[in-house]
Design a protein around this motif. Sequence first.
Motif, short mmCIF file in Angstrom:
data_model
loop_
_atom_site.label_atom_id
_atom_site.label_comp_id
_atom_site.label_asym_id
_atom_site.label_seq_id
_atom_site.Cartn_x
_atom_site.Cartn_y
_atom_site.Cartn_z
N VAL A 30 28.32 -11.72 -17.38
CA VAL A 30 27.22 -11.17 -17.36
C VAL A 30 26.22 -10.10 -16.77
N TYR A 133 20.15 -19.53 -10.84
CA TYR A 133 20.60 -19.67 -12.15
C TYR A 133 19.98 -19.29 -12.31
N ALA A 137 20.51 -15.58 -15.49
CA ALA A 137 20.81 -15.27 -16.95
C ALA A 137 19.52 -14.82 -17.04
N HIS A 140 20.92 -10.98 -17.92
CA HIS A 140 22.02 -10.94 -18.59
C HIS A 140 22.28 -9.39 -19.13
N VAL A 148 14.69 -17.16 -24.02
CA VAL A 148 15.06 -18.69 -23.30
C VAL A 148 15.04 -19.99 -24.17
N ILE A 203 20.40 -16.95 -24.56
CA ILE A 203 20.01 -17.31 -23.13
C ILE A 203 19.59 -19.21 -23.03
N PHE A 205 19.05 -22.31 -20.70
CA PHE A 205 19.28 -22.61 -18.57
C PHE A 205 19.11 -24.29 -18.97
N VAL A 224 25.01 -16.82 -23.35
CA VAL A 224 25.11 -16.52 -22.22
C VAL A 224 24.48 -18.51 -21.37
N SER A 226 23.78 -20.96 -18.44
CA SER A 226 23.71 -20.69 -16.28
C SER A 226 23.06 -22.24 -16.62
#
Length: 263
Positions: A30, A133, A137, A140, A148, A203, A205, A224, A226
Amino acid sequence: MVIKMALLTPEDLKNINKQLQEADSAVRRVTGLDIKGVCEAFYGTTPCCEKIGIVPITSGNGIIGNFSASLHAITQYFGFDSFVTGMPDVSGYYEAVRNKAEIILMADDNTFVAHNLKNGKIANNQLCTGTIYAEIASRHLKTDSKDVLVIGLGKVGFPGAAHFVHSGFNVYGYDADKSVLEKTVSNLGITPFDPDKPRKFSIIFEATPCANTISEAVLSENCVISTPGIPCAISSELRKKYAVELVMEPLGIGTASMLYSVL
Ligand code: 2YC
Ligand code: MG
């Protein structure tokens, strides 16, 4: 509605070294850096053989099987010299200091700390886990989107959201507890995410103690995720279908963040 912090189980901590190696490879894919590299770049610190004393704590729900042993494996993985004290609680703390520990690691049911006895710095697991975390992210490589999605705005999620805001991301936030969401919207100026009007993100989270909180409607190909959240936020079907890059590990990434923050 008070969400009690999810306590780890010995099951979660099985093969912690393997989990850490897999997480390290995911972080490298990542960000281009490994966990150590992200922590060094973010905190601007490098270990110089600090001795770590790990003290088991019997209060509340008591000792979690494999918790101290996992911290021992984790600190070794990141190149620290560490030991678990024979005695728990205050006796253990005394033993750690007598045996020249410079950093103390100990956790009760509510708080997991790293305390550097030399420079007085102390770190809290929830803050350090949410922050690192989010940092992973935000690094990335394969996306230029500044949008995000943050799911879970509690003790770990809020610091994560705050880190994204301070790093110039457009944060769309969600929490099952409306008052927590409203508080975060007013504190951080994030955009509330309405699950009934979903959109896709590259992205995501997630920091909740609930499973499968991420629906297909918000997933984009190769996105991604995270997530320090346990249990896992996404089903293995959806993970495969969208070739999701998942950064998820129960204890090591948060612990590394704590240690680098007190060096
Ligand atoms: O074995 C022991 O020393 C226990 N007192 C440890 C209790 C840890 C409780 N906290 C947790 O299970 C975790 C945190 C480490 C991160 C999230 N939950
Ligand atoms: Mg979860």
